[in-house]
Scaffold this active site. Structure first.
Site, PDB file in Angstrom:
ATOM      1  N   CYS A  93       2.791   0.035   7.144  1.00  0.00           N
ATOM      2  CA  CYS A  93       4.194   0.415   6.983  1.00  0.00           C
ATOM      3  C   CYS A  93       5.081  -0.375   7.934  1.00  0.00           C
ATOM      4  CB  CYS A  93       4.358   1.919   7.211  1.00  0.00           C
ATOM      5  SG  CYS A  93       6.039   2.529   6.961  1.00  0.00           S
TER       6      CYS A  93
ATOM      7  N   CYS B 132       1.766  10.374   6.129  1.00  0.00           N
ATOM      8  CA  CYS B 132       2.971  10.999   5.591  1.00  0.00           C
ATOM      9  C   CYS B 132       2.904  11.242   4.101  1.00  0.00           C
ATOM     10  CB  CYS B 132       4.205  10.172   5.941  1.00  0.00           C
ATOM     11  SG  CYS B 132       4.288   8.572   5.089  1.00  0.00           S
TER      12      CYS B 132
END
Length: 383
Positions: A117, A216
């Site tokens: 990410c 997440c």
């Protein structure tokens, strides 16, 4: 002057920068944005919408990707007194992080989605968009530092507080990205409790918000269940080093190198010692287990190296970190034909293809690469 320590001046000291503060909705990114603004920079807050259906991400105030997090980030920006926007990067996140995560597990590797990410979203997609809009830097709540070396080149270093250091997941950043990165929390020796106290003094409601630790995009924290939903179930064998069948599983992707618990073998090893996952073969859907000493890795080959500055031109002696919250170990490393060859000073365990290896020279991050293959001190017998 600021009443709080660690106010950032950014990589180009003395200039008032246009800063885009990535605000996750957590306490660290909120304090980082506040410090950047207080240091005199022209700060704009942005929250990244990473899911087309935020309810599909984890629930509760965890500080990353939910609707609640977006609202928390907006409230923090209002208190700081900076403009705030929400940017939709859901499609890019799905392609570069979520689908990569699934594909890596399907191939028998163990990826780090937070590192991916940072590489693909926060310091590629976000940074590129920020620069196109005229911003000078992207500010995040990571615990790391950017300094200018003696030769004038920018360097990524560990945070001043090793207990909170996050340089491992930033080891994918190159010098161009470091030139536009700002980490206001990295050069202070404040504890997390002190960061929360600072947030409270600043009137930020996220001061007591729990930290995020889970992945997440896996709402319930059940990684194996998430993978099963995307990859399906496929019964395979669990075997010992000699290829003798010990049990079955419902998908090799549910195992990681070095795993001890949850093997469901049903009977102990002849010597009574615990057994660990030694090898995962997606080709024949087989998981090989064996004794702890068979996990010892003496060397590895890593691919896709990314250098935080100039690439090394020959063999060198470094320390290496192999997981986000792991310790350092001594290595000799050398770039060879676009790969990284690494030899450990002492054997290490729990090294899995797909993980990142990050090299350090003291506190300086030299670079990062993805582990492709390992050499065992006592090679496991393949089924």
């Amino acid at each position: 002057m600021t009443d709080f320590p660690g106010a950032p001046t950014g990589p180009r000291d003395g200039r008032r920068l246009r800063v885009l503060a990535a605000m996750s909705g957590g306490v660290d990114s909120a304090v980082a944005a506040a410090r950047a603004a207080e240091a005199g920079h022209d700060v704009t807050g942005v929250h990244l919408a990473l899911s087309a259906n935020p309810q599909s991400f984890r629930t509760g105030a965890r500080g990353c990707c939910t609707i609640e997090d977006s609202r928390d980030a907006r409230r923090a920006a209002d208190v700081i007194g900076i403009p705030f926007y929400v940017w939709d990067l859901a499609e890019r996140f799905r392609e570069d992080v979520v689908e990569d995560f699934i594909a890596e597990y399907e191939a028998g590797r163990t990826p780090n989605p937070c590192l991916r990410c940072n590489e693909k979203i926060k310091f590629a997609a976000l940074l590129d968009k920020a620069l196109a809009l005229g911003f000078d830097a992207v500010c995040t709540g990571h615990y790391a530092t950017v300094v200018r070396g003696e030769d004038g080149a920018l360097e990524l270093h560990r945070a001043s507080d090793m207990a909170k250091d996050q340089s491992y997941v930033l080891g994918v950043l190159d010098e161009r990205q470091l030139a536009h990165a700002m980490f206001p929390l990295g050069d202070t020796l404040t504890t997390k409790d002190e960061i929360r106290a600072e947030a409270e003094r600043r009137g930020l409601a996220v001061a007591k918000k729990p930290d995020s630790h889970d992945i997440c995009f896996i709402a319930d924290g059940d990684t194996q269940g998430f993978l099963a939903r995307h990859l399906g179930t496929a019964e395979g064998d669990i075997v010992d080093e000699g290829g003798h069948k010990l049990g079955t599983h419902e998908g090799a992707y549910g195992f990681t190198i070095g795993q001890r618990k949850g093997l469901r073998i049903g009977h102990p090893a002849p010597d009574g010692k615990p057994r660990y996952v030694l090898d995962i073969s997606p080709v024949n859907n087989t998981v090989t287990v064996g004794p702890a000493e068979a996990l010892d890795v003496s060397a590895l080959t890593a691919i896709k190296p990314r250098w935080c500055g100039a690439a090394p031109t020959g063999p060198g002696t470094y320390t290496a970190q192999l997981r986000a919250h792991g310790g350092e170990t001594g290595v000799t490393a050398e770039p060879v034909d676009g790969e990284l060859r690494v030899t450990f000073a002492e054997p290490v365990r729990g090294v899995a293809p797909g993980q990142a290896i990050v090299l350090y020279d003291g506190t300086r991050v030299v670079g990062s690469a993805t582990i492709a293959a390992t050499e065992r001190s006592r090679p496991a017998v393949q089924a």
